[in-house]
Scaffold this active site. Structure first.
Site, PDB file in Angstrom:
ATOM      1  N   GLY A 186       0.810  -1.268  -0.064  1.00  0.00           N
ATOM      2  CA  GLY A 186      -0.040   0.007  -0.038  1.00  0.00           C
ATOM      3  C   GLY A 186       0.902   1.333  -0.014  1.00  0.00           C
ATOM      4  O   GLY A 186       2.091   1.184   0.253  1.00  0.00           O
ATOM      5  N   GLY A 230       0.249   5.663   1.255  1.00  0.00           N
ATOM      6  CA  GLY A 230      -0.521   6.591   2.063  1.00  0.00           C
ATOM      7  C   GLY A 230       0.078   7.752   1.660  1.00  0.00           C
ATOM      8  O   GLY A 230       1.221   7.899   1.173  1.00  0.00           O
ATOM      9  N   ASP A 236     -11.513  10.997  10.690  1.00  0.00           N
ATOM     10  CA  ASP A 236     -11.311  10.613   9.375  1.00  0.00           C
ATOM     11  C   ASP A 236     -11.898   9.296   9.191  1.00  0.00           C
ATOM     12  O   ASP A 236     -11.402   8.515   8.439  1.00  0.00           O
ATOM     13  CB  ASP A 236      -9.874  10.829   9.102  1.00  0.00           C
ATOM     14  CG  ASP A 236      -9.549  10.785   7.512  1.00  0.00           C
ATOM     15  OD1 ASP A 236     -10.735  11.090   6.827  1.00  0.00           O
ATOM     16  OD2 ASP A 236      -8.562  10.340   6.891  1.00  0.00           O
TER      17      ASP A 236
END
Length: 397
Positions: free
Chosen positions: A79, A81, A197
Protein backbone atom coordinates in the site's frame (compact mmCIF):
# COMPACT_ATOMS: atom_id res chain seq x y z
CA UNK A 1 -13.05 48.19 77.41
CA UNK A 2 -9.63 48.57 78.98
CA UNK A 3 -7.89 45.73 80.82
CA UNK A 4 -6.73 46.07 84.42
CA UNK A 5 -3.28 47.25 85.36
CA UNK A 6 -0.64 45.05 83.71
CA UNK A 7 -3.30 43.22 81.67
CA UNK A 8 -3.88 43.01 77.91
CA UNK A 9 -6.76 44.78 76.28
CA UNK A 10 -9.41 42.64 74.57
CA UNK A 11 -8.65 44.27 71.17
CA UNK A 12 -4.99 43.31 71.43
CA UNK A 13 -5.93 39.78 72.48
CA UNK A 14 -8.29 39.39 69.52
CA UNK A 15 -5.62 40.70 67.16
CA UNK A 16 -3.11 38.19 68.49
CA UNK A 17 -5.56 35.29 68.13
CA UNK A 18 -6.54 36.33 64.59
CA UNK A 19 -2.86 36.62 63.62
CA UNK A 20 -2.14 33.15 64.95
CA UNK A 21 -5.15 31.66 63.12
CA UNK A 22 -4.18 33.35 59.85
CA UNK A 23 -0.59 32.18 60.23
CA UNK A 24 -1.73 28.59 60.88
CA UNK A 25 -4.08 28.68 57.88
CA UNK A 26 -1.38 30.07 55.60
CA UNK A 27 1.03 27.42 56.87
CA UNK A 28 -1.48 24.65 56.15
CA UNK A 29 -2.25 26.05 52.67
CA UNK A 30 1.46 26.36 51.90
CA UNK A 31 2.11 22.84 53.13
CA UNK A 32 -0.74 21.46 51.01
CA UNK A 33 0.62 23.33 47.97
CA UNK A 34 4.10 21.89 48.47
CA UNK A 35 2.72 18.38 48.95
CA UNK A 36 0.58 18.71 45.81
CA UNK A 37 3.52 20.03 43.80
CA UNK A 38 5.74 17.21 45.02
CA UNK A 39 3.03 14.65 44.16
CA UNK A 40 2.63 16.06 40.63
CA UNK A 41 6.40 15.93 40.17
CA UNK A 42 6.43 12.33 41.40
CA UNK A 43 3.51 11.40 39.11
CA UNK A 44 5.30 13.03 36.17
CA UNK A 45 8.45 11.06 36.94
CA UNK A 46 6.36 7.89 37.19
CA UNK A 47 4.67 8.64 33.86
CA UNK A 48 8.04 9.35 32.23
CA UNK A 49 9.40 6.08 33.61
CA UNK A 50 6.38 4.14 32.38
CA UNK A 51 6.61 5.93 29.02
CA UNK A 52 10.29 5.01 28.69
CA UNK A 53 9.50 1.40 29.55
CA UNK A 54 6.78 1.33 26.89
CA UNK A 55 9.16 2.85 24.34
CA UNK A 56 11.83 0.26 25.09
CA UNK A 57 9.35 -2.62 24.89
CA UNK A 58 8.03 -1.44 21.50
CA UNK A 59 11.32 -0.56 19.80
CA UNK A 60 12.57 -2.71 16.92
CA UNK A 61 16.00 -2.67 15.30
CA UNK A 62 16.12 -1.49 11.70
CA UNK A 63 17.96 -4.65 10.68
CA UNK A 64 15.01 -6.73 11.96
CA UNK A 65 12.52 -4.72 9.91
CA UNK A 66 14.72 -4.84 6.81
CA UNK A 67 14.94 -8.62 7.10
CA UNK A 68 11.17 -8.90 7.66
CA UNK A 69 10.33 -6.88 4.54
CA UNK A 70 13.14 -8.18 2.29
CA UNK A 71 14.76 -4.76 2.60
CA UNK A 72 11.53 -2.93 1.72
CA UNK A 73 11.26 -4.68 -1.63
CA UNK A 74 8.61 -3.77 -4.21
CA UNK A 75 7.29 -7.34 -3.94
CA UNK A 76 6.48 -6.70 -0.28
CA UNK A 77 4.80 -3.35 -0.83
CA UNK A 78 1.08 -3.63 -0.17
CA UNK A 79 0.00 0.00 0.00
CA UNK A 80 0.82 3.67 -0.26
CA UNK A 81 -0.58 6.44 1.90
CA UNK A 82 -0.06 10.13 2.38
CA UNK A 83 2.72 9.60 4.92
CA UNK A 84 4.69 6.82 3.24
CA UNK A 85 4.66 3.28 1.91
CA UNK A 86 3.26 0.16 3.57
CA UNK A 87 5.01 -3.22 3.39
CA UNK A 88 4.05 -6.68 4.45
CA UNK A 89 6.68 -8.32 6.62
CA UNK A 90 7.26 -11.48 8.61
CA UNK A 91 9.09 -11.46 11.93
CA UNK A 92 11.49 -14.28 12.92
CA UNK A 93 8.72 -15.82 15.06
CA UNK A 94 6.52 -16.14 11.96
CA UNK A 95 4.16 -13.27 12.79
CA UNK A 96 2.98 -11.25 9.81
CA UNK A 97 3.19 -7.46 10.20
CA UNK A 98 2.30 -4.30 8.29
CA UNK A 99 5.26 -1.93 8.20
CA UNK A 100 4.58 1.77 7.67
CA UNK A 101 7.75 3.53 6.52
CA UNK A 102 7.14 7.23 7.07
CA UNK A 103 8.43 9.65 4.49
CA UNK A 104 11.30 11.88 5.60
CA UNK A 105 9.20 15.02 5.17
CA UNK A 106 6.61 13.86 7.73
CA UNK A 107 7.54 16.84 9.92
CA UNK A 108 8.10 15.04 13.24
CA UNK A 109 11.15 14.96 15.46
CA UNK A 110 12.36 11.85 17.26
CA UNK A 111 10.88 12.78 20.67
CA UNK A 112 7.51 13.73 19.15
CA UNK A 113 7.47 10.47 17.24
CA UNK A 114 8.19 8.39 20.37
CA UNK A 115 5.61 10.28 22.43
CA UNK A 116 2.94 9.58 19.83
CA UNK A 117 3.91 5.91 19.67
CA UNK A 118 3.42 5.64 23.45
CA UNK A 119 0.05 7.35 23.03
CA UNK A 120 -1.26 5.06 20.31
CA UNK A 121 0.12 1.98 22.05
CA UNK A 122 -2.39 2.63 24.84
CA UNK A 123 -5.29 2.14 22.41
CA UNK A 124 -5.93 -1.60 22.53
CA UNK A 125 -9.24 -3.00 21.24
CA UNK A 126 -10.24 -5.85 18.96
CA UNK A 127 -11.89 -3.39 16.57
CA UNK A 128 -8.82 -1.14 16.26
CA UNK A 129 -5.72 -1.98 14.25
CA UNK A 130 -3.08 -2.78 16.90
CA UNK A 131 0.27 -1.04 17.05
CA UNK A 132 3.03 -3.60 17.66
CA UNK A 133 6.05 -1.32 17.74
CA UNK A 134 8.25 1.18 16.00
CA UNK A 135 11.75 1.72 14.67
CA UNK A 136 13.65 4.98 14.95
CA UNK A 137 17.17 4.88 13.52
CA UNK A 138 18.96 7.60 11.56
CA UNK A 139 16.45 9.13 9.16
CA UNK A 140 14.09 6.17 9.43
CA UNK A 141 10.78 6.50 11.30
CA UNK A 142 8.81 3.27 11.03
CA UNK A 143 5.54 2.05 12.56
CA UNK A 144 4.83 -1.68 12.90
CA UNK A 145 1.19 -2.77 12.98
CA UNK A 146 -0.61 -6.06 13.02
CA UNK A 147 -1.17 -7.37 9.52
CA UNK A 148 -4.84 -7.30 8.50
CA UNK A 149 -5.47 -9.91 5.83
CA UNK A 150 -8.45 -8.64 3.84
CA UNK A 151 -7.42 -5.09 3.02
CA UNK A 152 -9.96 -2.29 3.47
CA UNK A 153 -13.74 -2.15 3.33
CA UNK A 154 -13.82 -0.02 0.18
CA UNK A 155 -11.78 -2.70 -1.65
CA UNK A 156 -14.86 -4.95 -1.40
CA UNK A 157 -17.81 -2.59 -0.98
CA UNK A 158 -17.48 -0.50 -4.14
CA UNK A 159 -16.28 -3.23 -6.51
CA UNK A 160 -19.17 -4.69 -8.57
CA UNK A 161 -17.77 -8.21 -8.26
CA UNK A 162 -16.21 -8.23 -4.81
CA UNK A 163 -19.22 -6.62 -3.10
CA UNK A 164 -21.01 -9.93 -3.66
CA UNK A 165 -18.68 -11.40 -1.03
CA UNK A 166 -20.23 -9.06 1.53
CA UNK A 167 -23.60 -10.65 2.28
CA UNK A 168 -25.88 -9.07 4.88
CA UNK A 169 -24.61 -11.03 7.95
CA UNK A 170 -21.04 -9.88 7.13
CA UNK A 171 -22.09 -6.27 6.57
CA UNK A 172 -24.09 -6.24 9.80
CA UNK A 173 -21.06 -7.65 11.62
CA UNK A 174 -18.89 -4.91 10.11
CA UNK A 175 -21.33 -2.16 11.18
CA UNK A 176 -21.37 -3.41 14.77
CA UNK A 177 -17.59 -3.80 14.80
CA UNK A 178 -17.05 -0.21 13.65
CA UNK A 179 -19.51 0.97 16.32
CA UNK A 180 -17.59 -0.92 19.03
CA UNK A 181 -14.29 0.56 17.90
CA UNK A 182 -15.56 4.15 17.88
CA UNK A 183 -17.31 3.69 21.23
CA UNK A 184 -13.99 2.56 22.69
CA UNK A 185 -12.24 5.67 21.35
CA UNK A 186 -14.95 8.01 22.63
CA UNK A 187 -15.69 6.50 26.01
CA UNK A 188 -13.94 3.31 27.10
CA UNK A 189 -10.22 3.90 26.43
CA UNK A 190 -7.76 5.64 28.75
CA UNK A 191 -7.92 8.58 26.34
CA UNK A 192 -10.88 10.32 24.72
CA UNK A 193 -10.08 10.26 21.03
CA UNK A 194 -11.94 11.90 18.16
CA UNK A 195 -10.93 10.06 14.98
CA UNK A 196 -11.97 12.78 12.45
CA UNK A 197 -11.35 10.65 9.35
CA UNK A 198 -13.71 7.69 9.49
CA UNK A 199 -14.28 6.32 5.98
CA UNK A 200 -14.41 2.97 4.20
CA UNK A 201 -10.70 3.00 3.28
CA UNK A 202 -9.85 3.38 6.99
CA UNK A 203 -11.86 0.32 7.99
CA UNK A 204 -9.66 -2.75 7.58
CA UNK A 205 -11.00 -6.33 7.56
CA UNK A 206 -9.27 -9.31 9.15
CA UNK A 207 -9.40 -12.91 7.94
CA UNK A 208 -12.86 -13.33 9.51
CA UNK A 209 -14.09 -10.03 8.04
CA UNK A 210 -14.12 -8.31 11.43
CA UNK A 211 -13.82 -4.54 11.17
CA UNK A 212 -10.75 -2.74 12.53
CA UNK A 213 -10.65 1.05 12.61
CA UNK A 214 -7.29 2.33 11.37
CA UNK A 215 -5.41 5.52 10.49
CA UNK A 216 -5.25 7.94 13.40
CA UNK A 217 -3.39 10.53 11.34
CA UNK A 218 -6.04 13.21 11.96
CA UNK A 219 -7.16 12.09 15.41
CA UNK A 220 -7.39 14.53 18.32
CA UNK A 221 -7.40 13.84 22.05
CA UNK A 222 -10.05 15.51 24.22
CA UNK A 223 -9.88 16.21 27.92
CA UNK A 224 -12.25 14.34 30.24
CA UNK A 225 -14.73 17.22 30.39
CA UNK A 226 -14.11 18.58 26.89
CA UNK A 227 -17.02 18.24 24.48
CA UNK A 228 -15.85 20.02 21.32
CA UNK A 229 -12.99 21.96 19.73
CA UNK A 230 -12.42 24.32 16.83
CA UNK A 231 -9.78 24.43 14.12
CA UNK A 232 -8.88 26.78 11.30
CA UNK A 233 -7.46 23.85 9.31
CA UNK A 234 -10.37 21.79 8.06
CA UNK A 235 -8.74 18.62 6.77
CA UNK A 236 -10.58 15.39 6.08
CA UNK A 237 -12.42 13.46 3.41
CA UNK A 238 -15.29 14.90 1.42
CA UNK A 239 -18.56 13.05 1.90
CA UNK A 240 -17.79 11.85 5.44
CA UNK A 241 -17.24 15.13 7.29
CA UNK A 242 -20.04 16.64 9.34
CA UNK A 243 -21.30 20.00 8.07
CA UNK A 244 -20.36 21.87 11.26
CA UNK A 245 -16.76 20.71 10.81
CA UNK A 246 -16.54 21.28 7.05
CA UNK A 247 -18.06 24.76 7.20
CA UNK A 248 -17.10 26.13 10.63
CA UNK A 249 -14.23 23.92 11.84
CA UNK A 250 -16.21 22.67 14.86
CA UNK A 251 -15.60 19.02 15.73
CA UNK A 252 -16.66 16.72 18.56
CA UNK A 253 -17.67 13.12 19.20
CA UNK A 254 -20.79 13.94 17.17
CA UNK A 255 -18.57 14.57 14.14
CA UNK A 256 -17.48 10.93 14.29
CA UNK A 257 -21.12 9.92 14.76
CA UNK A 258 -21.97 11.70 11.50
CA UNK A 259 -19.18 9.86 9.68
CA UNK A 260 -20.40 6.56 11.15
CA UNK A 261 -23.89 7.29 9.80
CA UNK A 262 -22.48 7.84 6.31
CA UNK A 263 -20.56 4.56 6.61
CA UNK A 264 -23.72 2.68 7.58
CA UNK A 265 -25.68 4.02 4.60
CA UNK A 266 -22.78 3.23 2.25
CA UNK A 267 -22.49 -0.32 3.62
CA UNK A 268 -26.21 -0.91 3.06
CA UNK A 269 -26.36 0.66 -0.41
CA UNK A 270 -22.93 -0.30 -1.76
CA UNK A 271 -22.61 3.27 -3.07
CA UNK A 272 -20.26 6.15 -2.18
CA UNK A 273 -21.89 9.23 -0.71
CA UNK A 274 -19.45 11.51 -2.54
CA UNK A 275 -20.07 9.92 -5.93
CA UNK A 276 -23.79 9.23 -5.72
CA UNK A 277 -25.94 10.33 -8.61
CA UNK A 278 -29.57 9.27 -8.95
CA UNK A 279 -31.24 11.34 -11.68
CA UNK A 280 -33.34 14.20 -10.29
CA UNK A 281 -34.60 12.30 -7.25
CA UNK A 282 -31.66 13.13 -4.98
CA UNK A 283 -28.23 14.79 -5.13
CA UNK A 284 -26.42 12.54 -2.68
CA UNK A 285 -26.79 9.28 -0.80
CA UNK A 286 -28.02 10.94 2.41
CA UNK A 287 -30.84 12.81 0.72
CA UNK A 288 -31.69 9.69 -1.28
CA UNK A 289 -31.99 7.60 1.89
CA UNK A 290 -34.02 10.35 3.58
CA UNK A 291 -36.52 10.68 0.73
CA UNK A 292 -37.02 6.92 0.51
CA UNK A 293 -37.51 6.83 4.30
CA UNK A 294 -40.18 9.55 4.15
CA UNK A 295 -41.86 7.71 1.28
CA UNK A 296 -41.82 4.51 3.41
CA UNK A 297 -39.62 2.76 0.82
CA UNK A 298 -36.28 2.53 2.69
CA UNK A 299 -35.31 -0.91 1.38
CA UNK A 300 -35.11 0.43 -2.17
CA UNK A 301 -31.69 1.90 -1.31
CA UNK A 302 -30.31 -1.54 -0.44
CA UNK A 303 -27.53 -3.07 -2.54
CA UNK A 304 -29.26 -5.57 -4.91
CA UNK A 305 -26.53 -8.16 -4.20
CA UNK A 306 -27.98 -8.52 -0.67
CA UNK A 307 -31.13 -10.08 -2.05
CA UNK A 308 -31.68 -13.44 -0.40
CA UNK A 309 -29.33 -12.87 2.56
CA UNK A 310 -30.79 -9.86 4.35
CA UNK A 311 -33.10 -9.48 7.33
CA UNK A 312 -35.76 -6.87 6.61
CA UNK A 313 -35.90 -5.73 10.24
CA UNK A 314 -32.13 -5.48 10.61
CA UNK A 315 -31.62 -3.53 7.37
CA UNK A 316 -34.51 -1.16 8.11
CA UNK A 317 -33.24 -0.54 11.64
CA UNK A 318 -29.71 0.14 10.36
CA UNK A 319 -31.03 2.64 7.82
CA UNK A 320 -32.99 4.29 10.65
CA UNK A 321 -29.86 4.48 12.84
CA UNK A 322 -27.79 5.79 9.93
CA UNK A 323 -30.30 8.61 9.35
CA UNK A 324 -30.29 9.50 13.05
CA UNK A 325 -26.48 9.79 12.91
CA UNK A 326 -26.41 12.15 9.91
CA UNK A 327 -28.96 14.67 11.19
CA UNK A 328 -27.88 18.24 10.53
CA UNK A 329 -28.00 19.37 14.16
CA UNK A 330 -25.21 17.57 16.09
CA UNK A 331 -27.22 17.83 19.31
CA UNK A 332 -29.91 15.57 17.85
CA UNK A 333 -27.44 12.88 16.81
CA UNK A 334 -27.15 9.99 19.29
CA UNK A 335 -23.89 9.28 21.10
CA UNK A 336 -21.98 6.16 20.08
CA UNK A 337 -23.06 4.53 23.36
CA UNK A 338 -26.71 4.98 22.33
CA UNK A 339 -25.94 3.86 18.77
CA UNK A 340 -24.33 0.68 20.06
CA UNK A 341 -27.36 0.04 22.28
CA UNK A 342 -29.70 0.61 19.33
CA UNK A 343 -27.76 -1.89 17.22
CA UNK A 344 -27.85 -4.59 19.86
CA UNK A 345 -31.26 -4.21 21.50
CA UNK A 346 -34.62 -4.11 19.78
CA UNK A 347 -36.23 -3.01 23.04
CA UNK A 348 -34.79 0.47 22.48
CA UNK A 349 -37.30 2.68 20.70
CA UNK A 350 -35.74 4.76 17.94
CA UNK A 351 -36.90 8.39 17.53
CA UNK A 352 -37.98 9.60 14.12
CA UNK A 353 -34.99 11.09 12.29
CA UNK A 354 -34.87 14.74 11.28
CA UNK A 355 -33.69 15.98 7.90
CA UNK A 356 -30.06 15.04 7.30
CA UNK A 357 -27.34 17.44 6.29
CA UNK A 358 -27.63 17.43 2.52
CA UNK A 359 -23.98 17.39 1.62
CA UNK A 360 -24.30 18.58 -1.95
CA UNK A 361 -21.13 20.17 -3.28
CA UNK A 362 -22.67 23.63 -3.49
CA UNK A 363 -23.67 23.53 0.20
CA UNK A 364 -20.15 23.65 1.64
CA UNK A 365 -18.88 26.68 -0.19
CA UNK A 366 -16.26 27.04 -2.89
CA UNK A 367 -13.36 27.81 -0.53
CA UNK A 368 -14.02 24.83 1.72
CA UNK A 369 -14.52 22.55 -1.25
CA UNK A 370 -11.20 23.57 -2.83
CA UNK A 371 -9.46 23.11 0.51
CA UNK A 372 -10.87 19.59 0.89
CA UNK A 373 -10.05 18.63 -2.68
CA UNK A 374 -6.52 19.97 -2.20
CA UNK A 375 -6.07 17.76 0.85
CA UNK A 376 -7.42 14.68 -0.90
CA UNK A 377 -5.13 15.17 -3.90
CA UNK A 378 -1.98 15.75 -1.84
CA UNK A 379 -2.67 13.91 1.45
CA UNK A 380 -0.97 16.62 3.48
CA UNK A 381 0.78 15.62 6.70
CA UNK A 382 -0.73 16.78 9.97
CA UNK A 383 1.91 17.81 12.52
CA UNK A 384 -0.58 17.72 15.41
CA UNK A 385 -1.81 14.21 14.66
CA UNK A 386 -1.88 11.34 17.11
CA UNK A 387 0.17 9.23 14.74
CA UNK A 388 0.98 9.09 11.10
CA UNK A 389 -0.18 5.68 9.91
CA UNK A 390 -2.37 5.99 6.84
CA UNK A 391 -3.11 2.91 4.75
CA UNK A 392 -5.19 4.61 2.11
CA UNK A 393 -4.37 2.60 -1.00
CA UNK A 394 -4.00 -1.17 -0.90
CA UNK A 395 -2.76 -3.05 -3.90
CA UNK A 396 -4.58 -6.24 -4.93
CA UNK A 397 -2.39 -9.31 -4.53
Amino acid sequence: MNAGKGGISSQVLIAIIVSIVVFVLLFIIGLCFLISKAKKKYDTLQEDTIGNEIVQSLQYDLITIQAATNNFSEENKIGKGGFGDVYKGTLPNGQDIAVKRLSQNSGQGAEEFKNEVVLVAKLQHRNLVRLLGFCLEGEEKILIYEFVANKSLDYFLFDPEKQKELDWPIRYQIVRGIARGILYLHQDSQLRVIHRDLKTSNILLDEEMNAKVSDFGLARIFGVNQTQANTDRVIGTYGYMSPEYAIHGHFSVKSDVFSFGVLVLEIISGKKNSEFYHSDYADDLLSYAWKLWKDERPLEMMDPTLEGSYSRNEVTRCIHIGLLCVQEDPNTRPSMAIVFLMLNSYSVTLPFPQKPAFFARNSIGTTTQKRLESYQSTNMSIPSSVNEVSITELYPR
